[in-house]
Design a protein around this motif. Sequence first.
Motif, PDB file in Angstrom:
ATOM      1  N   ASP A  48      -5.556 110.488  12.940  1.00 28.53           N
ATOM      2  CA  ASP A  48      -5.138 109.125  12.608  1.00 28.53           C
ATOM      3  C   ASP A  48      -4.075 109.137  11.514  1.00 28.53           C
ATOM      4  O   ASP A  48      -4.291 109.707  10.438  1.00 28.53           O
ATOM      5  N   LEU A  49      -2.943 108.508  11.817  1.00 22.92           N
ATOM      6  CA  LEU A  49      -1.888 108.287  10.826  1.00 22.92           C
ATOM      7  C   LEU A  49      -1.946 106.802  10.465  1.00 22.92           C
ATOM      8  O   LEU A  49      -1.652 105.949  11.301  1.00 22.92           O
ATOM      9  N   ILE A  50      -2.351 106.506   9.247  1.00 24.44           N
ATOM     10  CA  ILE A  50      -2.675 105.127   8.862  1.00 24.44           C
ATOM     11  C   ILE A  50      -1.693 104.646   7.793  1.00 24.44           C
ATOM     12  O   ILE A  50      -1.537 105.291   6.753  1.00 24.44           O
ATOM     13  N   TYR A  51      -1.064 103.511   8.073  1.00 21.80           N
ATOM     14  CA  TYR A  51      -0.083 102.941   7.151  1.00 21.80           C
ATOM     15  C   TYR A  51      -0.546 101.566   6.680  1.00 21.80           C
ATOM     16  O   TYR A  51      -1.072 100.779   7.465  1.00 21.80           O
ATOM     17  N   ALA A 106       3.490 100.500   2.200  1.00 20.83           N
ATOM     18  CA  ALA A 106       3.103 100.512   0.791  1.00 20.83           C
ATOM     19  C   ALA A 106       2.211 101.708   0.477  1.00 20.83           C
ATOM     20  O   ALA A 106       2.136 102.166  -0.663  1.00 20.83           O
ATOM     21  N   ASP A 107       1.531 102.233   1.503  1.00 20.13           N
ATOM     22  CA  ASP A 107       0.621 103.356   1.317  1.00 20.13           C
ATOM     23  C   ASP A 107       0.376 103.979   2.682  1.00 20.13           C
ATOM     24  O   ASP A 107       0.637 103.355   3.714  1.00 20.13           O
ATOM     25  N   ILE A 137      -1.577 103.784  13.187  1.00 22.73           N
ATOM     26  CA  ILE A 137      -2.239 102.524  12.832  1.00 22.73           C
ATOM     27  C   ILE A 137      -1.487 101.861  11.685  1.00 22.73           C
ATOM     28  O   ILE A 137      -1.155 102.524  10.695  1.00 22.73           O
ATOM     29  N   ILE A 138      -1.231 100.571  11.829  1.00 22.74           N
ATOM     30  CA  ILE A 138      -0.631  99.793  10.754  1.00 22.74           C
ATOM     31  C   ILE A 138      -1.629  98.725  10.327  1.00 22.74           C
ATOM     32  O   ILE A 138      -2.076  97.907  11.139  1.00 22.74           O
ATOM     33  N   VAL A 139      -1.993  98.769   9.051  1.00 27.57           N
ATOM     34  CA  VAL A 139      -2.924  97.806   8.478  1.00 27.57           C
ATOM     35  C   VAL A 139      -2.119  96.751   7.715  1.00 27.57           C
ATOM     36  O   VAL A 139      -1.279  97.086   6.881  1.00 27.57           O
TER      37      VAL A 139
END
Length: 285
Positions: A14-17, A32-33, A98-100
Amino acid sequence: MKKSGLFVGLVTLDLIYLAQSPPQSNQKIVAADYTVAAGGPATNAAVTFSHLGNQATVLGVVGCHPMTQLIKGDLANYKVEIIDLDPNTQNAPPVSSIIVTQATGERAVVSINAVKTQANRESIWPEILQHVDIVLIDGHQMAVGSEIAQIAKARNIPVVIDGGSWKNGFEKVLPFVDYAICSANFHPPNCETEDEVFAYLSGFGICHIAITHGEKPIRYLEDGKAGVIDVPAVQAVDTLGAGDIFHGAFCHHILQESFTTALQQAAHMTSFSCQFFGTRRWMHS
């Protein structure tokens, strides 16, 4: 007392942004993170189960592609063992991007799931369930999950399904299931309402069924008696993996508490986890 759980299904990277919003067409955005972790419903549930002081093992396809070192390193960090159904495959593991959204904690996901990494039931052996106290099946390795469920049922090992969404072949697993923990997106064939979902699952002899609705109350059916459990209200930072964390916490609590108490405890832990970015940081708070 430490328990042992076997978590059967999807293993991803998982690549989570964290960003203000998902990108529009032809738009570039700056996050932002970000964080990188092993993912997949069974995998995140296993990490949660391990975090609660148990021995967790993931049964899925990982392989030996260079990218799998990131998966193996993350799971080793959380003391989760891996039984690899295809250790020699050089295919890249499934990757989820994934973009949060910062303001709401909602997530947008692009994933390939386990479509290209299906294992057959010849990949497992009966001894795989020695000293196992509970099994969770997420439906992403259906042939293997079906076989494991049958063996577990014969040995009186409780079987939990993560019913995030309906997957073809689930009907072969359901006769052996003790606990069906589903999301509102779980729609078996010809089921349009939740009452029809409860009836469908009950038809397989499943006596403990719950349907989650995010921050809204959980509906459940226990031995034919319906009820509702409230979910703690929090300011969500990230809802990614919330269902997976719920399942891992449920597997821990159901081994020592009643069905309704296990649901309540899982809801509390999941709500807490949603206050942190990514699928791991809540464990370090």
